[in-house]
Design a protein around this motif. Structure first.
Motif, mmCIF file in Angstrom:
data_model
loop_
_atom_site.group_PDB
_atom_site.id
_atom_site.type_symbol
_atom_site.label_atom_id
_atom_site.label_comp_id
_atom_site.label_asym_id
_atom_site.label_seq_id
_atom_site.Cartn_x
_atom_site.Cartn_y
_atom_site.Cartn_z
ATOM 1 N N THR A 196 3.867 -45.846 17.105
ATOM 2 C CA THR A 196 4.338 -46.381 15.847
ATOM 3 C C THR A 196 5.780 -46.054 15.574
ATOM 4 O O THR A 196 5.784 -44.794 15.530
ATOM 5 C CB THR A 196 3.287 -46.210 14.881
ATOM 6 O OG1 THR A 196 1.916 -46.397 15.297
ATOM 7 C CG2 THR A 196 3.440 -47.083 13.658
ATOM 8 N N ARG A 205 0.441 -41.799 12.674
ATOM 9 C CA ARG A 205 1.367 -42.555 13.405
ATOM 10 C C ARG A 205 0.522 -42.398 14.878
ATOM 11 O O ARG A 205 0.042 -41.482 15.408
ATOM 12 C CB ARG A 205 2.637 -41.660 13.932
ATOM 13 C CG ARG A 205 3.372 -42.320 14.629
ATOM 14 C CD ARG A 205 4.940 -41.551 14.845
ATOM 15 N NE ARG A 205 5.640 -42.325 15.636
ATOM 16 C CZ ARG A 205 6.607 -41.783 16.389
ATOM 17 N NH1 ARG A 205 6.993 -40.477 16.352
ATOM 18 N NH2 ARG A 205 7.537 -42.473 17.126
ATOM 19 N N ASP A 259 -0.814 -52.782 11.288
ATOM 20 C CA ASP A 259 0.374 -52.321 10.600
ATOM 21 C C ASP A 259 1.048 -53.089 9.653
ATOM 22 O O ASP A 259 2.310 -53.020 9.276
ATOM 23 C CB ASP A 259 1.357 -51.994 11.656
ATOM 24 C CG ASP A 259 1.635 -53.099 12.661
ATOM 25 O OD1 ASP A 259 0.929 -54.155 12.519
ATOM 26 O OD2 ASP A 259 2.727 -52.925 13.321
ATOM 27 N N PRO A 278 0.441 -50.085 16.168
ATOM 28 C CA PRO A 278 1.246 -51.249 16.262
ATOM 29 C C PRO A 278 0.952 -52.687 16.549
ATOM 30 O O PRO A 278 0.074 -52.782 17.614
ATOM 31 C CB PRO A 278 2.646 -51.111 17.172
ATOM 32 C CG PRO A 278 2.437 -49.484 17.172
ATOM 33 C CD PRO A 278 0.993 -49.029 17.269
#
Length: 274
Positions: free
Chosen positions: A250, A237, A212, A208
């Motif tokens: 994430t 993830r 992303d 994140p």
């Protein structure tokens, strides 16, 4: 006497007794020596999908071996207890001959070969090379899970022994790779060379606020498709780990959204850790 290690893009110049950035290679008597040769930190019979490889002998098992050391310093490392340490790691000695004997013994349980994984296996290049030659002579396969930051001469020499590789493409910007101590162009070159020799799959961990965006995924997947639209991409993830525990995992919807973006260019896109 100082010596330069030429295995990866860091090109560490080491004084006598000094260890490189990877924590696994040192100058001993004017020669670069792999400190982790034959020293295993992990050994397990894993599903091939765990590497992850989804389109190489699906449903099979593979003996997976790891040592210590890595030539990147990703703050989110999921195996920092072995990748981010050096000779103080807890290890067991295992010669290439002994490891291949174990791989052969496990054939009765469905084992198809050896996977070099868990830490960055290429910082122990000589051990991988020696094991891989024995594995092929035994009629089994070699799988490599790597960050791909290896110089082209060593990579080209090893690839004829490798049957499948999963390469971490950690993003598609030089700025992100610099934060990780890596080099994007080196990884792209490794992917190009591997794609000409063996089965290749790619993993991208979505962090994140770092890698992303849809724009970055669109650029990454379009470049991969220019190599081959048949290359599988694993969109994975992020979970807080190691030195990056200051942010949440994430969002699952982000992983799914970026996987859809990647499918604009690539035939096989998978999501992981969701």
């Amino acid at each position: 006497m100082k010596v330069q290690c030429g295995l990866c893009f860091h090109h560490c110049i080491l004084s006598e007794g000094q260890t490189g950035l990877c924590r696994a290679r040192a100058n001993q008597g004017g020669t670069i020596v792999p400190l982790n040769y034959g020293k295993l930190t992990a050994l397990a019979l894993d599903p091939i999908e765990k590497k992850p490889l989804r389109r190489f002998h699906p449903g099979s098992l593979i003996l997976s071996a790891g040592s210590f050391g890595c030539n990147l310093h990703c703050p989110f490392c999921q195996n920092a207890e072995i990748a981010a340490v050096g000779v103080n790691a807890h290890t067991q000695d295992c010669t290439p001959e002994r490891l291949v004997q174990e791989a052969l013994r496990l054939q009765r349980e469905g084992n198809i070969g050896l996977a070099y994984t868990y830490n960055e296996p290429l910082v122990g290049y000589e051990y991988v090379r020696d094991c891989a030659g024995l594995v092929h002579r035994a009629g089994m396969v070699n799988v490599l899970v790597t960050n791909g930051t290896i110089e082209k001469t060593s990579w080209r020499a090893l690839l004829p022994l490798i049957d499948a590789v999963n390469i971490d493409l950690k993003g598609f910007t030089e700025s992100w790779y610099r934060k990780l101590g890596g080099d994007l162009e080196t990884v792209k070159r490794s992917i190009l060379l591997a794609a000409a020799h063996c089965h290749v799959e790619i993993t991208t961990l979505i962090v994140p606020g770092e890698n992303d965006s849809e724009e970055e995924m669109r650029a990454l997947s379009a470049w991969l498709a220019s190599v081959s639209p048949e290359i599988p991409l694993h969109v994975s993830r992020f979970f807080p780990r190691y030195r990056m525990q200051d942010r949440p995992p994430t969002p699952v919807r982000t992983v799914y959204r970026l996987a859809e973006v990647a499918r604009e260019s690539l035939r096989y896109v998978y999501t992981g850790n969701c």
